[in-house]
Structures are given as structure tokens and as C-alpha cells.
Design an enzyme around this catalytic site. Sequence first.
Site, PDB file in Angstrom:
ATOM      1  N   SER A   1      42.091  55.467  34.110  1.00 33.28           N
ATOM      2  CA  SER A   1      42.378  56.715  33.278  1.00 33.28           C
ATOM      3  C   SER A   1      43.264  57.538  34.003  1.00 33.28           C
ATOM      4  O   SER A   1      43.115  58.847  33.874  1.00 33.28           O
ATOM      5  CB  SER A   1      41.027  57.293  32.956  1.00 33.28           C
ATOM      6  OG  SER A   1      40.294  56.430  31.747  1.00 33.28           O
TER       7      SER A   1
ATOM      8  N   GLU B   1      40.451  49.686  40.977  1.00 32.09           N
ATOM      9  CA  GLU B   1      40.047  50.057  39.439  1.00 32.09           C
ATOM     10  C   GLU B   1      38.641  49.822  39.265  1.00 32.09           C
ATOM     11  O   GLU B   1      38.296  48.618  38.794  1.00 32.09           O
ATOM     12  CB  GLU B   1      40.826  48.907  38.806  1.00 32.09           C
ATOM     13  CG  GLU B   1      42.651  49.122  38.669  1.00 32.09           C
ATOM     14  CD  GLU B   1      43.228  48.917  37.477  1.00 32.09           C
ATOM     15  OE1 GLU B   1      43.908  49.650  36.938  1.00 32.09           O
ATOM     16  OE2 GLU B   1      42.821  47.880  36.907  1.00 32.09           O
TER      17      GLU B   1
ATOM     18  N   HIS C   1      43.102  41.499  37.209  1.00 32.36           N
ATOM     19  CA  HIS C   1      42.756  42.512  36.461  1.00 32.36           C
ATOM     20  C   HIS C   1      41.369  42.254  36.012  1.00 32.36           C
ATOM     21  O   HIS C   1      41.153  41.030  35.622  1.00 32.36           O
ATOM     22  CB  HIS C   1      43.857  42.816  35.181  1.00 32.36           C
ATOM     23  CG  HIS C   1      43.679  44.190  34.808  1.00 32.36           C
ATOM     24  ND1 HIS C   1      42.890  44.371  33.809  1.00 32.36           N
ATOM     25  CD2 HIS C   1      44.192  45.340  34.767  1.00 32.36           C
ATOM     26  CE1 HIS C   1      42.605  45.665  33.402  1.00 32.36           C
ATOM     27  NE2 HIS C   1      43.473  46.452  34.214  1.00 32.36           N
TER      28      HIS C   1
ATOM     29  N   ASN D   1      50.986  49.517  33.429  1.00 33.16           N
ATOM     30  CA  ASN D   1      50.320  48.101  32.966  1.00 33.16           C
ATOM     31  C   ASN D   1      50.369  48.080  31.559  1.00 33.16           C
ATOM     32  O   ASN D   1      49.349  49.047  31.018  1.00 33.16           O
ATOM     33  CB  ASN D   1      49.180  47.841  33.525  1.00 33.16           C
ATOM     34  CG  ASN D   1      48.321  46.449  33.116  1.00 33.16           C
ATOM     35  OD1 ASN D   1      49.209  45.790  32.377  1.00 33.16           O
ATOM     36  ND2 ASN D   1      47.082  46.554  33.380  1.00 33.16           N
TER      37      ASN D   1
ATOM     38  N   LYS E   1      49.807  46.114  29.411  1.00 32.09           N
ATOM     39  CA  LYS E   1      48.812  45.202  28.624  1.00 32.09           C
ATOM     40  C   LYS E   1      49.513  44.336  27.574  1.00 32.09           C
ATOM     41  O   LYS E   1      50.592  44.189  27.516  1.00 32.09           O
ATOM     42  CB  LYS E   1      47.517  45.866  28.347  1.00 32.09           C
ATOM     43  CG  LYS E   1      46.995  46.655  29.556  1.00 32.09           C
ATOM     44  CD  LYS E   1      45.749  47.216  29.470  1.00 32.09           C
ATOM     45  CE  LYS E   1      45.137  48.135  30.469  1.00 32.09           C
ATOM     46  NZ  LYS E   1      43.689  48.444  30.675  1.00 32.09           N
TER      47      LYS E   1
ATOM     48  N   GLU F   1      40.307  42.849  33.038  1.00 22.76           N
ATOM     49  CA  GLU F   1      40.311  42.206  31.658  1.00 22.76           C
ATOM     50  C   GLU F   1      40.553  40.674  31.880  1.00 22.76           C
ATOM     51  O   GLU F   1      39.968  40.092  30.978  1.00 22.76           O
ATOM     52  CB  GLU F   1      41.148  42.839  30.731  1.00 22.76           C
ATOM     53  CG  GLU F   1      40.896  44.300  30.544  1.00 22.76           C
ATOM     54  CD  GLU F   1      42.157  45.295  30.270  1.00 22.76           C
ATOM     55  OE1 GLU F   1      43.371  44.922  30.004  1.00 22.76           O
ATOM     56  OE2 GLU F   1      41.923  46.586  30.375  1.00 22.76           O
TER      57      GLU F   1
ATOM     58  N   GLY G   1      40.328  52.807  30.370  1.00 22.37           N
ATOM     59  CA  GLY G   1      40.554  53.124  29.338  1.00 22.37           C
ATOM     60  C   GLY G   1      39.541  53.869  28.600  1.00 22.37           C
ATOM     61  O   GLY G   1      39.529  53.976  27.352  1.00 22.37           O
TER      62      GLY G   1
HETATM   63  P1  PGA Z   1      44.035  52.786  31.865  1.00 21.11           P
HETATM   64  O1  PGA Z   1      43.875  51.276  32.317  1.00 21.11           O
HETATM   65  O2  PGA Z   1      45.067  53.580  32.391  1.00 21.11           O
HETATM   66  O3  PGA Z   1      44.321  52.773  30.349  1.00 21.11           O
HETATM   67  O4  PGA Z   1      42.739  53.199  32.038  1.00 21.11           O
HETATM   68  C1  PGA Z   1      44.428  50.897  33.692  1.00 21.11           C
HETATM   69  C2  PGA Z   1      44.494  49.507  33.887  1.00 21.11           C
HETATM   70  O5  PGA Z   1      43.648  48.809  33.206  1.00 21.11           O
HETATM   71  O6  PGA Z   1      45.200  48.983  34.652  1.00 21.11           O
END
Ligand code: PGA
Length: 241
Positions: A204, A165, A96, A9, A11, A98, A171
Site C-alpha cells: 500500500s 512486504e 512474492h 509491480n 502483477k 502472491e 493491496g
Molecule cells: P500494493 O502491492 O502496493 O498494491 O499493496 C505491493 C506488492 O504486492 O508488491
Amino acid sequence: MRKIVIAGNWKMHKTQAESLEFLHGFLKQLDETPDDREIVLCVPFTALGALSKNLHGSRVRLGAQNVHWEASGAYTGEISGAMLTEFGVRYVVVGHSERRQFFGETDETVNLRLKAAQNHGLIPILCVGESKQQRDAGETESLIVGQLQADLEGVDQSQLVIAYEPIWAIGTGDTCETLEANRITALIRSQLKNPDVPIQYGGSVKPDNIDEIMAQPDIDGALVGGASLTPDSFARIVNYQ
Ligand code: PGA
């Protein structure tokens, strides 16, 4: 048989030129990747055109990060299913955290987007997961069961991927303990009508923890943010041992 799906992903990262540079370094590292692993790149809309041309004949599937529920209309900033499939997009991330946190996405709009994606032949990757506050309050299980019930109302479970998630792990470098991630993944599966829906872990995921994550019996893949941005690191993840 549950499919293994490893999705990057990106982003809001990478211009077209940067996307092509990634591909150049990434594709050559897939020669030994076992065939049963589906590899997906969920990229910004502006990179879809260049990537779709350059992924032709490769095993990597193209994914997007959003889809609107209407076919067209006055929805500034949104994108329709037909606009995505025109580029050969096969997967789309929906719900997601976010999007839920910063862009007002609700279980209701997530549900509409899931159904619209499927109506266009796209496989949605539905993201669910709890915040740190919800986890500390002992609400993880009820939150996730509630999200699944609302989000999956009327959704076809034969064309679906789910990503667990935990928001506090995204992140942050703070991965969910693998046994706990497996426990929640099993809880998600217990809520589904179709036991073959692939369920990913996300939050992560890195080259140094992917082997342990994929060794868990209920985890069928990963949704990878930061570590999908560099060819070597994402290649190591899709080539997990
Ligand atoms: P990350 O993000 O691997 O940077 O923690 C995962 C995601 O948001 O899908």
C-alpha cells in the site's frame, strides 16, 4: 553506499497497448528525478517486448515477475532466464507472497529461482513478510529471519534487492506504520552478509505516504503494486521528496 530502487509491480495488469499508454504518460515526468534513484517496471511477460523497445535510451529498467531455475524443459507456464534477458530484463521479482500463497512457491523454490536469476545476470527482488495471523501471534521476526536463511542459502548478496512486504498491507490500503517498517528493515539488514543490499518496503505504498516511508533511515526504496499502474501516481512516487 546503498542504492535506492523504486520498482512498480504491475502483477497481472495491462495489455501491450495499455503498457505503452502508461509509458507515454510516465516517461515525461522523470526529467527532474534525481539520478541516484533506480526506477524499475516489473511487468507481465507479454508486455516485455513492447516496453523493451520503448524504454531504449530511457533510465527506466525493465523487470519481470518470475523466472524458472532450469534453462529449458517441460515446465508448462514457466519462463527461463535467457527468455527474459533477451528482452533486456534486468530485475525479477522472486518469492512474492502472491506466488507463495496461490502458486505453491516455497522457500526451496524461491532459493532455486534466486540463484537462476543471478546466473543469468538478473537482479532478483526477493520478497519476504508476515501474514496478519503471524504478526498477531508475535511470529514476525522469527518468520522473516527463517525466510531469509532459507531463501538466501548460497545466493550472491552483491546482486540482490530485498523487499519487506507485510502481507496484510498488500493491496489493503493498510500501510505498515513507518517506524515499524523501518524496524523490520533494520532486522533484515542485520541478517545479511552484505550491508549494502537495498531493502525496499512494499504494501500500500501511495503518493501520499511515500515521502514519509523514504524518510526512514533503513528503507532504500519501495515495491509498489496498485499505485504503479497510473503514470501520475507512480511518477509522484519515484519523485518523492
Ligand atoms: P500494493 O502491492 O502496493 O498494491 O499493496 C505491493 C506488492 O504486492 O508488491
